[in-house]
Scaffold this motif. Structure first.
Motif, PDB file in Angstrom:
ATOM      1  N   GLN A 196      -6.552   3.451   4.835  1.00 15.30           N
ATOM      2  CA  GLN A 196      -4.862   3.741   4.540  1.00 15.30           C
ATOM      3  C   GLN A 196      -5.049   4.492   2.927  1.00 15.30           C
ATOM      4  O   GLN A 196      -3.990   4.657   2.513  1.00 15.30           O
TER       5      GLN A 196
ATOM      6  N   ASP B 215      -4.031  -2.258  -5.968  1.00 13.24           N
ATOM      7  CA  ASP B 215      -3.559  -2.848  -4.578  1.00 13.24           C
ATOM      8  C   ASP B 215      -4.385  -4.115  -3.805  1.00 13.24           C
ATOM      9  O   ASP B 215      -5.166  -4.420  -4.542  1.00 13.24           O
TER      10      ASP B 215
ATOM     11  N   ASP C 163      -7.401  -4.593  -2.178  1.00 11.77           N
ATOM     12  CA  ASP C 163      -7.260  -5.707  -0.366  1.00 11.77           C
ATOM     13  C   ASP C 163      -8.292  -4.714   0.277  1.00 11.77           C
ATOM     14  O   ASP C 163      -8.739  -4.459   1.273  1.00 11.77           O
TER      15      ASP C 163
ATOM     16  N   THR D   9       1.010  -1.279   0.288  1.00 13.64           N
ATOM     17  CA  THR D   9       0.213  -0.293   0.057  1.00 13.64           C
ATOM     18  C   THR D   9       0.459   1.631  -0.005  1.00 13.64           C
ATOM     19  O   THR D   9       0.878   2.404  -1.010  1.00 13.64           O
TER      20      THR D   9
ATOM     21  N   ARG E 138      -8.648  -6.585   4.377  1.00 15.48           N
ATOM     22  CA  ARG E 138      -8.041  -6.154   5.215  1.00 15.48           C
ATOM     23  C   ARG E 138      -9.430  -4.173   5.936  1.00 15.48           C
ATOM     24  O   ARG E 138      -9.396  -4.248   5.057  1.00 15.48           O
TER      25      ARG E 138
HETATM   26 MG   LIG Z   1      -2.037  -3.046   2.303  1.00 14.51          MG
END
Ligand SMILES: [Mg+2]
Ligand SMILES: Nc1nc2c(ncn2[C@@H]2O[C@H](COP(=O)(O)OP(=O)(O)O)[C@@H](O)[C@H]2O)c(=O)[nH]1
Length: 304
Positions: free
Chosen positions: A145, A188, A136, A113, A139
């Protein structure tokens, strides 16, 4: 701080290990069998793989056996050999006309990331239109993020529609990015290595759905590796090589590790392009990989 200074500081620990080792070994010493053996061991401790260490030692034996050598000569020899090894792998991401997709894969915590944020900033700075997709989906905080990085990098952000299906996030983001005239879309992904079958299946599915709208040649798959893991990174390449059609690598966390030699081991084992190296947590701390600079820094040769 310039990139050169950061790389120099970043590789400081790796360089110190090699160069003090070489100086201890070769202050006016005859290059006999014992010296060669110690040299080979030193290279292995510096995270050049046993295979690469053996090759370099053999080369040194062939050219200099039984002659008097100094530590400076050995460092020059090593820097020269490493430059030759690393030059063909030091290539940037492919940037052709039309939408280019970069699927970013790797074990959790390796710096995927963060590297996407830094790459987006770098290419936006070169005047490219950059997009970032939040593939992603596992998570909880991953999307937020990534959103923060996209804002900092002035990149378009494609968060997906909240489904847990990474392939559909990838597909939707590719369609939107094509419509938005994006040059470079970074996707990502999650890196749950403990479930290899799942990982393989997920990456294969992402590729499959992307290929429906994007030509094969426009998809790059970049594996992010953490330099502090040293030679363990080689086994990660094995796993991801099977799971995804890797086209290149990014090596992070070269700051503050004494294991920088692993980059040479990677080049020797796989010959995969190293697109960039990470030397810190800031947005500027990822830069193109320059073979000669890297090799000379690793051997503590000042080339400025
Ligand atoms: Mg990551
Ligand atoms: N020192 C240092 N830390 C890094 C570098 N790249 C990433 N990190 C840190 O590594 C941690 C994990 O990074 P992240 O991008 O979340 O990894 P991901 O799980 O692969 O997405 C974060 O704390 C980053 O700041 C680097 O080049 N140097």
């Amino acid at each position: 701080m310039s990139f050169w200074t950061r790389l120099k500081d970043g590789l400081g620990k790796s360089a110190a290990k090699l160069s003090t080792g070489i100086t201890d070994l070769f202050t006016k010493r005859k290059l006999d069998a014992a010296a060669l053996e110690e040299f080979e061991e030193l290279l292995i401790t510096a995270d050049l793989s046993p295979r690469l260490a053996a090759k370099l030692t053999e080369k040194l034996r062939k050219t200099r056996f039984d002659t008097e050598v100094s530590d400076e000569e050995i460092k020059q020899f090593l820097a020269g050999e490493l430059t030759t090894l690393l030059t063909p792998v030091a290539t940037p991401l492919r940037l052709e006309a039309g939408l280019q997709i970069v699927l970013v894969v790797g074990v959790n915590g390796n710096g995927k990331t963060t590297s996407i944020g830094k790459l987006a900033h770098y290419y936006a700075g070169l005047g490219r239109s950059v997009g970032i997709a939040a593939g992603d989906t596992f998570r909880a905080a991953a999307v937020e993020q990534l959103a923060v990085w996209a804002t900092r990098a002035k990149a378009r952000f494609y968060p997906g529609d909240g489904t847990k299906d990474a392939a559909s996030v990838a597909f939707q983001s590719a369609e939107s990015a094509a419509r938005d005239g994006v040059d470079l879309l970074f996707i990502d992904t999650a890196g749950r290595l403990h479930n290899k079958e799942h990982l393989v299946a997920e990456l294969a599915k992402i590729r499959r759905v992307l290929l429906k709208s994007i030509p094969e040649a426009a998809i790059q798959t970049v594996l992010v590796l953490d330099a502090t893991t040293g030679l363990t990174a080689l086994s990660q390449v094995e796993v991801f090589k099977d799971a995804a059609q890797l086209t290149g690598l990014i090596v992070t966390k070269l700051d503050g590790t004494a294991k920088g030699g692993m980059v040479a081991a990677l080049a020797d084992a796989y010959g995969l392009p190293v697109h960039a190296v990470g030397v810190g947590e800031g947005i500027e701390d990822l830069q193109p990989f320059v073979a000669k600079d890297f090799a000379e820094r690793l051997c503590s040769i000042d080339a400025e």
